[in-house]
Design an enzyme around this catalytic site. Structure first.
Site, PDB file in Angstrom:
ATOM      1  N   SER A  64       0.805  -1.224   0.000  1.00 30.37           N
ATOM      2  CA  SER A  64       0.000   0.000   0.000  1.00 30.37           C
ATOM      3  C   SER A  64       0.840   1.277   0.000  1.00 30.37           C
ATOM      4  O   SER A  64       1.663   1.478  -0.884  1.00 30.37           O
ATOM      5  CB  SER A  64      -0.930  -0.068   1.195  1.00 30.37           C
ATOM      6  N   GLU A 370     -12.563   5.739   6.620  1.00 27.07           N
ATOM      7  CA  GLU A 370     -11.546   6.148   7.568  1.00 27.07           C
ATOM      8  C   GLU A 370     -11.139   7.564   7.177  1.00 27.07           C
ATOM      9  O   GLU A 370     -11.198   7.929   5.990  1.00 27.07           O
ATOM     10  CB  GLU A 370     -10.328   5.224   7.487  1.00 27.07           C
ATOM     11  N   ALA A 371     -10.689   8.341   8.169  1.00 32.15           N
ATOM     12  CA  ALA A 371     -10.305   9.727   7.886  1.00 32.15           C
ATOM     13  C   ALA A 371      -9.234   9.776   6.793  1.00 32.15           C
ATOM     14  O   ALA A 371      -9.179  10.709   5.991  1.00 32.15           O
ATOM     15  CB  ALA A 371      -9.794  10.387   9.155  1.00 32.15           C
ATOM     16  N   ASN A 372      -8.417   8.730   6.720  1.00 35.37           N
ATOM     17  CA  ASN A 372      -7.328   8.716   5.736  1.00 35.37           C
ATOM     18  C   ASN A 372      -7.800   8.427   4.303  1.00 35.37           C
ATOM     19  O   ASN A 372      -6.988   8.357   3.395  1.00 35.37           O
ATOM     20  CB  ASN A 372      -6.261   7.708   6.149  1.00 35.37           C
ATOM     21  N   ARG A 497      -3.435   4.781  20.999  1.00 33.80           N
ATOM     22  CA  ARG A 497      -3.640   3.343  20.750  1.00 33.80           C
ATOM     23  C   ARG A 497      -2.389   2.761  20.097  1.00 33.80           C
ATOM     24  O   ARG A 497      -1.657   3.475  19.396  1.00 33.80           O
ATOM     25  CB  ARG A 497      -4.863   3.094  19.857  1.00 33.80           C
ATOM     26  N   PRO A 498      -2.147   1.477  20.349  1.00 26.19           N
ATOM     27  CA  PRO A 498      -1.007   0.860  19.662  1.00 26.19           C
ATOM     28  C   PRO A 498      -1.368   0.665  18.198  1.00 26.19           C
ATOM     29  O   PRO A 498      -2.474   0.238  17.879  1.00 26.19           O
ATOM     30  CB  PRO A 498      -0.860  -0.492  20.369  1.00 26.19           C
ATOM     31  N   GLY A 500      -1.571  -1.036  14.559  1.00 21.82           N
ATOM     32  CA  GLY A 500      -1.646  -2.422  14.111  1.00 21.82           C
ATOM     33  C   GLY A 500      -0.724  -2.697  12.929  1.00 21.82           C
ATOM     34  O   GLY A 500      -0.623  -3.827  12.469  1.00 21.82           O
ATOM     35  N   THR A 501      -0.067  -1.667  12.421  1.00 24.25           N
ATOM     36  CA  THR A 501       0.796  -1.866  11.252  1.00 24.25           C
ATOM     37  C   THR A 501       2.243  -1.438  11.482  1.00 24.25           C
ATOM     38  O   THR A 501       3.103  -1.751  10.672  1.00 24.25           O
ATOM     39  CB  THR A 501       0.269  -1.067  10.031  1.00 24.25           C
ATOM     40  N   ARG A 506       0.210   5.375  18.540  1.00 25.64           N
ATOM     41  CA  ARG A 506      -0.257   6.595  17.862  1.00 25.64           C
ATOM     42  C   ARG A 506      -0.996   7.486  18.859  1.00 25.64           C
ATOM     43  O   ARG A 506      -1.732   6.995  19.715  1.00 25.64           O
ATOM     44  CB  ARG A 506      -1.214   6.240  16.727  1.00 25.64           C
TER      45      ARG A 506
HETATM   46  C1  LIG Z   1      -4.310   6.332  11.941  1.00 27.80           C
HETATM   47  C2  LIG Z   1      -4.307   5.554  10.684  1.00 27.80           C
HETATM   48  O1  LIG Z   1      -4.375   6.128   9.598  1.00 27.80           O
HETATM   49  N1  LIG Z   1      -4.220   4.215  10.799  1.00 27.80           N
HETATM   50  C3  LIG Z   1      -4.181   3.330   9.637  1.00 27.80           C
HETATM   51  C4  LIG Z   1      -3.125   2.261   9.815  1.00 27.80           C
HETATM   52  O2  LIG Z   1      -3.453   1.485  10.942  1.00 27.80           O
HETATM   53  P1  LIG Z   1      -2.663   1.510  12.331  1.00 27.80           P
HETATM   54  O3  LIG Z   1      -3.254   0.353  13.091  1.00 27.80           O
HETATM   55  O4  LIG Z   1      -2.989   2.860  12.939  1.00 27.80           O
HETATM   56  O5  LIG Z   1      -1.219   1.406  12.031  1.00 27.80           O
HETATM   57  O6  LIG Z   1      -3.119   1.417   8.671  1.00 27.80           O
HETATM   58  C5  LIG Z   1      -4.345   0.688   8.483  1.00 27.80           C
HETATM   59  C6  LIG Z   1      -4.159  -0.226   7.302  1.00 27.80           C
HETATM   60  O7  LIG Z   1      -3.889   0.469   6.128  1.00 27.80           O
HETATM   61  C7  LIG Z   1      -5.498   1.669   8.300  1.00 27.80           C
HETATM   62  O8  LIG Z   1      -6.688   0.949   8.212  1.00 27.80           O
HETATM   63  C8  LIG Z   1      -5.536   2.652   9.474  1.00 27.80           C
HETATM   64  O9  LIG Z   1      -6.507   3.637   9.268  1.00 27.80           O
HETATM   65 MG   LIG Z   2      -3.802   1.083   0.418  1.00 21.52          MG
END
Ligand SMILES: CC(=O)N[C@H]1[C@@H](OP(=O)(O)O)O[C@H](CO)[C@@H](O)[C@@H]1O
Ligand SMILES: [Mg+2]
Length: 542
Positions: A64, A370-372, A497-498, A500-501, A506
């Site tokens: 991604s 998602e906001a992103n 929150r921790p 996940g990726t 964060r």
């Molecule tokens: C704050 C943020 O943008 N977190 C992202 C990011 O997850 P985290 O668990 O925050 O690392 O990657 C995910 C997978 O692409 C997406 O679903 C999520 O929205």
């Molecule tokens: Mg992607």
């Protein structure tokens, strides 16, 4: 199972000693050179999953928005959804098994998940444009062949295109034709039907500049261009011919840094958007005449789509239940606008598309973003059937026309997963139909100033959360501290929150001014650093 073949092939895809990886929010993701054994084993797992559910399973090689050197792999379930959570654990077990235990772990999975190894299996494969992706997808094929299954390699496709193919295949073509041509035809037809009914878009309104993050989106959009009517004036930037994937561009860069991507010259008030590296996310933006940058993120996309759908639903008078699903990262003013002005119910779930998708399935019309910028709209089977019936049978013109628009929306939106190409066409159609400029869209509400930070800690699992990740249960004292800090500012909110990726915690904060949002985010990051075992130097003020 041919034990000898398994031994021989797994030796060709050896697991580096001591490496353990987790099937996370978005599958496995790490440096590409560490992934060969993982993708081989995910080929094995895709076959097991396919046999378990008697359906075609998808497997996508992509990381991604992550840097070009990274890669990743994720499995796609029969209707195009993310892999079922119960199987994420099997994926992790298989990925981390020592080579000599591989057969044993496969047998254990077969037993736990009631897999009949004699059944047929079928897998669809796709990959992004990373230099490492082609070789990794060959390793997937090795895994598939060891356990004896059919596969179709789609080669270079966007992540949502692969999800679409899997869904088409498993619905015997009801969702569409499982080819790229089928995808382009379905979307472009629905789009053209929709914009036929728009009266008010002048030429300048039809231009759109697209930053494709130097990724697969550029390739696929170029392929799709001939399917569009001439009035659609899309201009592709960051097409991968000059610069590196995701480097200083793409949806994630624009959202995180809240600034325009490199490689795209933006004139005042021009409508622009960015895809991410595998084209499942999109954000819009523009620069005003004073040169200020305005980001239109997933929350505002969800709002625009909700306004449009709500008006159509009112016209068809069917009492369909509609809701918007967000995560804690949604801007507070978007939630307020949706609930108080638009009067649409809003639900907050944990981060990660699978959680949003799952919740959205509870409604006749479930909008999730998602906001992103990752999101889509789900229509219940009952709602879809009723809408298609109204199109055929309804005598009242206004009602029938609204139903026709809804029907085209159903066909245009990729209901399997967020899809930058499909979302872009939905947005462009809505703007054209409503005669809205990008500035008018942006002005629906003003985002609360916000800041997203990350902090490294020794073990991010010390942070446990509740209430859709909006409150921390552990470590002791952290939530009390956050509550006290939040009280110092107006219109403020913060949570941690921790990830996940990534191996980080964060921090998100919003407040009445950017200075206050920055100060609050910084103070919360210090609290995390001190109470959750921060690593290295303490966070510095922004
Ligand atoms: C704050 C943020 O943008 N977190 C992202 C990011 O997850 P985290 O668990 O925050 O690392 O990657 C995910 C997978 O692409 C997406 O679903 C999520 O929205
Ligand atoms: Mg992607």
């Amino acid at each position: 199972m041919d034990a000898e073949a398994l031994r021989k092939y797994s030796a060709l895809h050896p697991k580096p000693a001591g490496l353990t990886l987790q099937y996370g929010t978005a599958g496995f993701r790490t440096k590409a050179e560490q992934l060969d054994h993982i993708v081989f084993r995910m080929g094995l797992l895709a076959i097991l999953r396919s046999k378990a559910v008697t359906a075609t399973i998808g497997i996508m090689v992509t990381a991604s928005h992550n840097p070009e050197e990274d890669n990743g792999v994720k499995l796609v379930d029969p209707l195009g959804e993310m892999l079922h959570p119960s199987w994420e654990e099997y994926a992790t077990q298989l990925a981390n098994a020592e080579e000599r235990e591989l057969q044993k772990v496969i047998m254990e999975i077969c037993q736990k998940a009631a897999v009949n190894l004699h059944k047929d299996a079928s897998v669809f494969i796709g990959r992004d444009t990373r230099p490492s992706s082609e070789k990794l997808s060959q390793s997937v094929i090795d895994g598939i062949q060891v356990l004896g299954g059919q596969y179709h390699d789609y080669g270079l496709v966007t992540t949502p295109q692969l999800h679409y193919m899997v869904c088409c295949q498993n619905t015997q073509g009801q969702y569409g034709k499982a080819t790229l041509e089928g995808y382009y035809e379905k979307l472009s037809k629905a789009f053209m039907e929709l914009i036929k009914q728009s009266h008010c878009s002048g030429e300048s309104q039809r231009h759109l500049k697209i930053d494709c993050a130097n990724g697969i989106g550029a390739l696929k959009l170029s392929e799709m261009k001939p399917y569009f009517p001439q009035e659609v004036l899309i201009h592709i930037y960051n097409d991968g011919t000059k610069e590196k994937l995701n480097h200083l561009c793409g949806a994630d860069f624009v959202k995180v840094h809240q600034k325009p991507p490199g490689g795209l010259d933006m004139k005042p008030n021009e409508r622009c958007c960015s895809f991410d590296g595998d084209a499942d996310r999109i954000v819009y933006y523009y620069k005003d005449t004073a040169g200020h940058f305005h980001l239109i993120d997933g929350d505002k996309i969800a709002t625009l789509i909700s306004i449009f759908l709500k008006e159509l639903l009112a016209k068809v008078k069917q009492n369909f239940k509609m809701a918007v699903v967000q995560t804690a990262y949604a801007n507070g003013n978007s939630t307020r606008y949706l609930q108080e002005t638009l009067k649409v119910p809003v639900h907050c779930v944990k981060t990660g598309v699978k959680h949003l998708h799952h919740k959205a399935q509870e409604f006749d019309v479930g909008v999730y973003f998602e906001a992103n910028g990752h999101g889509t709209v789900l229509f219940s089977k009952a709602a879809e059937t009723k809408i298609r019936q109204l199109v055929k049978e309804e005598k009242d013109d206004e009602k029938r026309e609204a139903a026709m628009m809804l029907e085209n929306m159903i066909d245009l939106i990729n209901q399997t997963v967020g899809d930058a190409v499909s979302d872009m066409l939905v947005i462009e159609a809505i703007l054209a139909l409503k005669g809205l400029t990008v500035q008018q869209w942006d002005a629906l509400y003003a985002d609360l100033p916000n800041r997203l930070l990350k902090v490294q800690v020794a073990d991010r699992r010390v942070i446990d959360t509740t209430d859709a990740e909006r409150r921390a249960l552990t470590p002791p004292g952290l939530q009390e501290k956050i509550d006290a800090l939040v009280k110092k500012y107006r219109l403020s909110r913060a949570f941690v929150r921790p990830s996940g990726t990534e191996d980080v915690v964060r921090i998100y904060a919003e407040a009445d001014t950017q200075e206050n949002a920055d100060a609050l985010a910084h103070e919360v990051s210090l609290a995390v650093f001190h109470l959750a075992g921060g690593k290295g130097a303490p966070p510095q003020p922004i």
